[in-house]
Design a protein around this motif. Sequence first.
Motif, mmCIF file in Angstrom:
data_model
loop_
_atom_site.group_PDB
_atom_site.id
_atom_site.type_symbol
_atom_site.label_atom_id
_atom_site.label_comp_id
_atom_site.label_asym_id
_atom_site.label_seq_id
_atom_site.Cartn_x
_atom_site.Cartn_y
_atom_site.Cartn_z
ATOM 1 N N VAL A 54 0.860 -1.184 0.000
ATOM 2 C CA VAL A 54 0.000 0.000 0.000
ATOM 3 C C VAL A 54 0.901 1.240 0.000
ATOM 4 O O VAL A 54 1.658 1.448 0.943
ATOM 5 N N GLU A 64 -2.266 -4.589 -1.165
ATOM 6 C CA GLU A 64 -3.560 -4.359 -1.794
ATOM 7 C C GLU A 64 -3.655 -5.063 -3.137
ATOM 8 O O GLU A 64 -2.662 -5.251 -3.834
ATOM 9 N N ARG A 71 -10.041 -1.195 -4.084
ATOM 10 C CA ARG A 71 -8.817 -1.718 -3.485
ATOM 11 C C ARG A 71 -9.172 -2.627 -2.309
ATOM 12 O O ARG A 71 -9.841 -2.193 -1.380
ATOM 13 N N ILE A 73 -7.609 -4.062 0.716
ATOM 14 C CA ILE A 73 -6.409 -3.802 1.507
ATOM 15 C C ILE A 73 -6.336 -4.854 2.603
ATOM 16 O O ILE A 73 -7.322 -5.106 3.310
ATOM 17 N N TYR A 74 -5.159 -5.474 2.703
ATOM 18 C CA TYR A 74 -5.009 -6.571 3.657
ATOM 19 C C TYR A 74 -3.637 -6.549 4.297
ATOM 20 O O TYR A 74 -2.699 -5.932 3.803
ATOM 21 N N TYR A 93 -5.633 5.779 1.581
ATOM 22 C CA TYR A 93 -5.775 4.916 2.752
ATOM 23 C C TYR A 93 -4.701 5.288 3.751
ATOM 24 O O TYR A 93 -3.526 5.283 3.435
#
Length: 97
Positions: A54, A64, A71, A73-74, A93
Amino acid sequence: MAKEVIWTISAFKDLQNIVAYISEDSPYYAMSFYEDVMDKAKTLMNFPHRGRIVPELDDPNMRELFVHRYRIIYRVSNDNVIITTIIHGARDYRGEE
């Protein structure tokens, strides 16, 4: 390889809200989007680092994937992948979870 892909409650609510919004114009496209997100999330079991870092965070564990204009996001954490949010690709983000 990850043992599990975990969705946070807020990430799943994000997905539900996006699907509801898309559904106002096209229930078919909304369901297709939902399936695309779930399919993409499942791939993280075998390839947890496949997404890019990210850019706003510059943290190698925060990654991401894009699904259409959104997106996913993790965070890669030990043996798990934790999906933290889904946002529109035009949004920044800053780590709000």
